[in-house]
Design an enzyme around this catalytic site. Structure first.
Site, PDB file in Angstrom:
ATOM      1  N   GLU A 296       0.768  -1.170   0.007  1.00  0.00           N
ATOM      2  CA  GLU A 296      -0.164   0.066   0.045  1.00  0.00           C
ATOM      3  C   GLU A 296       0.814   1.354   0.168  1.00  0.00           C
ATOM      4  O   GLU A 296       2.046   1.220   0.498  1.00  0.00           O
ATOM      5  CB  GLU A 296      -0.980   0.074   1.121  1.00  0.00           C
ATOM      6  CG  GLU A 296      -1.946  -1.168   1.060  1.00  0.00           C
ATOM      7  CD  GLU A 296      -2.985  -1.042   2.173  1.00  0.00           C
ATOM      8  OE1 GLU A 296      -4.106  -1.488   2.012  1.00  0.00           O
ATOM      9  OE2 GLU A 296      -2.484  -1.142   3.433  1.00  0.00           O
TER      10      GLU A 296
ATOM     11  N   CYS B 257       3.382   8.353   1.441  1.00  0.00           N
ATOM     12  CA  CYS B 257       3.838   7.268   2.477  1.00  0.00           C
ATOM     13  C   CYS B 257       4.291   5.917   1.623  1.00  0.00           C
ATOM     14  O   CYS B 257       3.274   5.492   1.028  1.00  0.00           O
ATOM     15  CB  CYS B 257       3.102   7.112   3.496  1.00  0.00           C
ATOM     16  SG  CYS B 257       3.627   5.887   4.801  1.00  0.00           S
TER      17      CYS B 257
ATOM     18  N   CYS C   2       7.154  -7.479   6.672  1.00  0.00           N
ATOM     19  CA  CYS C   2       8.334  -7.278   7.351  1.00  0.00           C
ATOM     20  C   CYS C   2       9.072  -8.253   8.467  1.00  0.00           C
ATOM     21  O   CYS C   2       7.819  -8.874   8.824  1.00  0.00           O
ATOM     22  CB  CYS C   2       8.192  -5.763   8.260  1.00  0.00           C
ATOM     23  SG  CYS C   2       9.770  -5.325   9.193  1.00  0.00           S
TER      24      CYS C   2
ATOM     25  N   CYS D  35       7.460  -6.076  14.961  1.00  0.00           N
ATOM     26  CA  CYS D  35       7.327  -5.031  16.241  1.00  0.00           C
ATOM     27  C   CYS D  35       5.831  -5.621  16.818  1.00  0.00           C
ATOM     28  O   CYS D  35       4.943  -5.824  16.027  1.00  0.00           O
ATOM     29  CB  CYS D  35       7.126  -3.609  15.799  1.00  0.00           C
ATOM     30  SG  CYS D  35       8.924  -3.166  15.404  1.00  0.00           S
TER      31      CYS D  35
ATOM     32  N   CYS E 214       2.660  -3.509  15.436  1.00  0.00           N
ATOM     33  CA  CYS E 214       2.452  -3.195  14.168  1.00  0.00           C
ATOM     34  C   CYS E 214       1.799  -4.196  13.216  1.00  0.00           C
ATOM     35  O   CYS E 214       1.902  -5.435  13.375  1.00  0.00           O
ATOM     36  CB  CYS E 214       3.759  -3.238  13.498  1.00  0.00           C
ATOM     37  SG  CYS E 214       3.980  -2.744  11.600  1.00  0.00           S
TER      38      CYS E 214
ATOM     39  N   GLY F  25       7.094  -2.461   5.648  1.00  0.00           N
ATOM     40  CA  GLY F  25       8.412  -2.829   5.601  1.00  0.00           C
ATOM     41  C   GLY F  25       9.414  -2.052   6.329  1.00  0.00           C
ATOM     42  O   GLY F  25       9.173  -0.955   6.658  1.00  0.00           O
ATOM     43  N   GLU F  26      10.629  -2.533   6.492  1.00  0.00           N
ATOM     44  CA  GLU F  26      11.731  -1.789   7.038  1.00  0.00           C
ATOM     45  C   GLU F  26      12.578  -1.442   5.875  1.00  0.00           C
ATOM     46  O   GLU F  26      13.329  -2.263   5.305  1.00  0.00           O
ATOM     47  CB  GLU F  26      12.319  -2.833   8.046  1.00  0.00           C
ATOM     48  CG  GLU F  26      13.902  -2.219   8.720  1.00  0.00           C
ATOM     49  CD  GLU F  26      13.622  -0.900   9.433  1.00  0.00           C
ATOM     50  OE1 GLU F  26      13.010  -0.550   9.928  1.00  0.00           O
ATOM     51  OE2 GLU F  26      14.511  -0.202   8.978  1.00  0.00           O
TER      52      GLU F  26
ATOM     53  N   SER G 230      12.411   5.845   7.482  1.00  0.00           N
ATOM     54  CA  SER G 230      12.150   5.580   8.803  1.00  0.00           C
ATOM     55  C   SER G 230      12.647   4.220   8.979  1.00  0.00           C
ATOM     56  O   SER G 230      12.324   3.191   8.406  1.00  0.00           O
ATOM     57  CB  SER G 230      10.450   5.788   9.230  1.00  0.00           C
ATOM     58  OG  SER G 230      10.299   5.271  10.233  1.00  0.00           O
TER      59      SER G 230
ATOM     60  N   SER H  87      12.301   5.019  15.041  1.00  0.00           N
ATOM     61  CA  SER H  87      11.167   4.478  15.742  1.00  0.00           C
ATOM     62  C   SER H  87      11.484   4.055  17.023  1.00  0.00           C
ATOM     63  O   SER H  87      12.032   2.817  17.349  1.00  0.00           O
ATOM     64  CB  SER H  87      10.446   3.170  15.222  1.00  0.00           C
ATOM     65  OG  SER H  87      10.041   3.606  13.832  1.00  0.00           O
ATOM     66  N   LEU H  88      11.440   5.009  18.112  1.00  0.00           N
ATOM     67  CA  LEU H  88      12.155   4.588  19.397  1.00  0.00           C
ATOM     68  C   LEU H  88      11.076   4.048  20.192  1.00  0.00           C
ATOM     69  O   LEU H  88      11.273   2.666  20.548  1.00  0.00           O
ATOM     70  CB  LEU H  88      12.601   6.024  20.084  1.00  0.00           C
ATOM     71  CG  LEU H  88      13.446   5.952  21.305  1.00  0.00           C
ATOM     72  CD1 LEU H  88      14.703   4.999  21.301  1.00  0.00           C
ATOM     73  CD2 LEU H  88      13.513   7.127  21.886  1.00  0.00           C
ATOM     74  N   HIS H  89      10.171   4.301  20.471  1.00  0.00           N
ATOM     75  CA  HIS H  89       8.747   3.795  21.386  1.00  0.00           C
ATOM     76  C   HIS H  89       9.084   3.391  22.541  1.00  0.00           C
ATOM     77  O   HIS H  89       8.013   2.881  23.403  1.00  0.00           O
ATOM     78  CB  HIS H  89       8.414   2.529  20.461  1.00  0.00           C
ATOM     79  CG  HIS H  89       7.985   2.833  18.978  1.00  0.00           C
ATOM     80  ND1 HIS H  89       7.256   3.925  18.736  1.00  0.00           N
ATOM     81  CD2 HIS H  89       8.304   1.976  17.836  1.00  0.00           C
ATOM     82  CE1 HIS H  89       7.408   4.054  17.364  1.00  0.00           C
ATOM     83  NE2 HIS H  89       7.828   2.794  16.732  1.00  0.00           N
TER      84      HIS H  89
ATOM     85  N   ASN I 187      -2.560   3.393  16.443  1.00  0.00           N
ATOM     86  CA  ASN I 187      -3.580   3.170  15.510  1.00  0.00           C
ATOM     87  C   ASN I 187      -4.034   1.640  15.791  1.00  0.00           C
ATOM     88  O   ASN I 187      -3.262   0.971  15.348  1.00  0.00           O
ATOM     89  CB  ASN I 187      -3.507   3.710  14.180  1.00  0.00           C
ATOM     90  CG  ASN I 187      -3.328   4.894  13.858  1.00  0.00           C
ATOM     91  OD1 ASN I 187      -4.224   5.822  14.377  1.00  0.00           O
ATOM     92  ND2 ASN I 187      -2.093   5.369  13.309  1.00  0.00           N
TER      93      ASN I 187
ATOM     94  N   CYS J  13      -0.697   5.154  10.032  1.00  0.00           N
ATOM     95  CA  CYS J  13       0.603   4.522  10.598  1.00  0.00           C
ATOM     96  C   CYS J  13       0.256   2.985  10.940  1.00  0.00           C
ATOM     97  O   CYS J  13      -0.591   3.084  12.102  1.00  0.00           O
ATOM     98  CB  CYS J  13       1.214   5.219  11.414  1.00  0.00           C
ATOM     99  SG  CYS J  13       1.999   6.925  10.786  1.00  0.00           S
TER     100      CYS J  13
HETATM  101  N1  SAH Z   1       9.567  -0.249   9.601  1.00  0.00           N
HETATM  102  C1  SAH Z   1       9.971   1.248   9.716  1.00  0.00           C
HETATM  103  C2  SAH Z   1       8.999   1.931   8.771  1.00  0.00           C
HETATM  104  C3  SAH Z   1       7.621   1.821   8.723  1.00  0.00           C
HETATM  105  S1  SAH Z   1       6.360   1.929  10.148  1.00  0.00           S
HETATM  106  C4  SAH Z   1       9.686   1.688  10.938  1.00  0.00           C
HETATM  107  O1  SAH Z   1       9.343   0.922  11.890  1.00  0.00           O
HETATM  108  O2  SAH Z   1      10.256   2.697  11.496  1.00  0.00           O
HETATM  109  C5  SAH Z   1       6.183   3.638  10.201  1.00  0.00           C
HETATM  110  C6  SAH Z   1       5.960   4.271  11.722  1.00  0.00           C
HETATM  111  O3  SAH Z   1       4.625   3.543  11.989  1.00  0.00           O
HETATM  112  C7  SAH Z   1       6.963   3.677  12.950  1.00  0.00           C
HETATM  113  O4  SAH Z   1       7.302   4.646  13.480  1.00  0.00           O
HETATM  114  C8  SAH Z   1       6.113   2.426  13.361  1.00  0.00           C
HETATM  115  O5  SAH Z   1       6.747   2.196  14.496  1.00  0.00           O
HETATM  116  C9  SAH Z   1       4.809   3.120  13.522  1.00  0.00           C
HETATM  117  N2  SAH Z   1       3.654   2.331  13.745  1.00  0.00           N
HETATM  118  C10 SAH Z   1       3.582   0.881  13.333  1.00  0.00           C
HETATM  119  N3  SAH Z   1       2.497   0.499  13.856  1.00  0.00           N
HETATM  120  C11 SAH Z   1       1.705   1.307  14.245  1.00  0.00           C
HETATM  121  C12 SAH Z   1       0.526   1.445  14.853  1.00  0.00           C
HETATM  122  N4  SAH Z   1      -0.482   0.321  15.015  1.00  0.00           N
HETATM  123  N5  SAH Z   1       0.069   2.682  15.342  1.00  0.00           N
HETATM  124  C13 SAH Z   1       0.744   3.873  15.105  1.00  0.00           C
HETATM  125  N6  SAH Z   1       1.974   3.759  14.387  1.00  0.00           N
HETATM  126  C14 SAH Z   1       2.221   2.720  14.072  1.00  0.00           C
HETATM  127 FE1  SF4 Z   2       8.507  -3.705  10.557  1.00  0.00          FE
HETATM  128 FE2  SF4 Z   2       8.085  -1.119  11.139  1.00  0.00          FE
HETATM  129 FE3  SF4 Z   2       6.264  -2.466  11.371  1.00  0.00          FE
HETATM  130 FE4  SF4 Z   2       8.475  -3.027  13.048  1.00  0.00          FE
HETATM  131  S1  SF4 Z   2       7.007  -1.103  12.936  1.00  0.00           S
HETATM  132  S2  SF4 Z   2       7.251  -4.528  12.171  1.00  0.00           S
HETATM  133  S3  SF4 Z   2      10.048  -2.662  11.628  1.00  0.00           S
HETATM  134  S4  SF4 Z   2       7.227  -2.128   9.524  1.00  0.00           S
END
Ligand code: SAH
Ligand code: SF4
Length: 368
Positions: free
Chosen positions: A91, A104, A111, A115, A118, A170-171, A202, A224-226, A301, A344
């Site tokens: 997408e 985006c 991926c 995480c 995600c 994806g990463e 990212s 993506s620190l989190h 989300n 996201c």
């Molecule tokens: N793989 C990369 C880029 C894709 S994800 C990464 O992880 O950075 C893009 C962003 O969306 C990242 O910061 C990810 O942590 C965040 N993200 C993933 N799942 C999410 C969710 N359910 N709600 C909000 N942000 C999310």
């Molecule tokens: Fe992959 Fe980014 Fe989703 Fe983590 S947040 S699973 S690195 S796409």
């Protein structure tokens, strides 16, 4: 087999033309036709000799992914589902905002990094996208948004898309062989002509990938620190077990050496009761002190069976306030694309999982 010219950056295109016995300036001309003007076929390339056009038609093609879905949300967000092969679709999302338009893009079908919060991660992984499949998302979106008037060329200035973020599926740092040529086309003045700071990769923190990107194409970087500490980050972003926060921050600083006057954008998904307390915000100040950075808070989300909840708006506001009092610039991401699952972390596409992933981390453990 015909070479798909859509994915060749300036260097790749010159190499291809050299193989045909053609001069480098021809490569530039064709690159401009494809990316600046959005040409879909060689017949349109009127300033190229008929003979060369025939030669190109015989050995090359301009092949974007196939559009399998196209939906719009009331706020103007638009999402395309793009079929990249028989089994996989990814997408891409266009987000219009005051004064800018952001696309985006996805970099992989699925991926591998898994995480916890995600939906892409939960789907497993099939394969890397090619450079053509990545830049093809921008090519298609530009055409769909109607700025490549058939009548002639348009410059970067009057296009709907002013920014690209690699925040789809994806990463990107796990697929740099394709992401780097795609990003180069985005910033190439003969390509999309975007400034280096308007293309953002990212990453969840794959240190060797960050170093390679810094060396080969130092566009803007979001990390993506989190979580403020390894104990929690190990569980939310499993790649942290390999590259813990200390190593990640060092890599951020190495990156900034290659991208002077830049800053790292730390993304931080707000998960109720998991990573959103005042104490955790205070702890982040310690992290932020070690890197030139800004914070972008992303309200979680939800997606089916995620097991997480979005932090309430008031909690997000308080969290941001603690960071701001500590001297950090903070933005909170507005949720866009409601109703079409385009926010996201909601991008799912269709991935024929090859990892046979079974979810590993029980939710109770994450809340501990
Ligand atoms: N793989 C990369 C880029 C894709 S994800 C990464 O992880 O950075 C893009 C962003 O969306 C990242 O910061 C990810 O942590 C965040 N993200 C993933 N799942 C999410 C969710 N359910 N709600 C909000 N942000 C999310
Ligand atoms: Fe992959 Fe980014 Fe989703 Fe983590 S947040 S699973 S690195 S796409």
């Amino acid at each position: 087999m015909a070479t798909n010219l859509l994915g060749l950056d300036a260097q790749g295109m010159e190499r291809f033309f050299a193989g045909l016995g053609e001069k480098p300036f021809r490569a530039r001309q064709v690159l401009k036709w494809i990316h600046r003007r959005g040409a879909a076929g060689f017949g349109e390339m009127t300033d190229i000799a008929r003979e060369l056009r025939a030669k190109l038609a015989a050995s090359a093609a301009i092949e974007p992914p196939a559009v399998a879905g196209d939906s719009s949300s009331a706020d103007g967000t638009r999402k395309w589902l793009l079929k990249v092969d028989g089994a996989n679709a990814v997408e891409a999302v266009f987000i219009p905002e005051e004064g800018r338009g952001t696309l985006c893009v996805s970099s992989q079908a699925g991926c591998t990094l898994d995480c916890a919060f995600c939906s892409t991660g939960k789907q497993g992984f099939n394969r890397n996208l090619s450079a053509a499949e990545i830049v093809g998302q921008l090519w298609l979106a530009n055409r769909a948004l109607g700025v490549h008037g058939r009548a002639g060329a348009v410059g970067a200035g009057n296009r709907a898309i002013s920014n690209v973020v690699f925040m789809g599926m994806g990463e990107p740092t796990m697929n740099l062989d394709a992401v780097i040529p795609a990003a180069r086309l985005m910033i190439d003045e003969n390509g999309y002509g975007l400034s280096r700071r308007r293309v953002t990769v990212s990453t969840s923190g794959v240190v060797p990938g960050m170093d390679r990107l810094a060396a080969e194409c130092p566009v803007a970087l979001a990390v993506s620190l989190h979580a403020p500490d390894d104990a929690l980050r190990d569980r939310l972003v499993p790649v942290n077990r390999k590259y813990p926060i200390r190593e990640l921050l060092k890599a951020c600083n190495r990156y900034l050496e290659r991208a002077p006057r830049d800053f790292i954008t730390f993304e931080y998904v707000m998960l109720e009761g998991v990573n959103d307390s005042d104490a955790q915000a205070m702890a982040l100040l310690g992290v932020a002190a070690r890197v030139r950075c800004k914070f972008n808070l992303i309200p979680f989300n939800p997606f089916p069976d995620s097991g997480f909840k979005r932090s309430p708006a008031e909690r997000v506001r308080r969290f941001a306030e603690v960071l701001q009092r500590g001297g950090i610039t903070v933005t909170t991401r507005k949720t866009r694309g409601d109703g079409i699952d385009a926010a996201c972390g909601q991008l799912a596409g269709e991935v024929a999982d090859r990892t046979r992933r079974s979810r590993t981390i029980p939710i109770e453990e994450l809340r501990a």
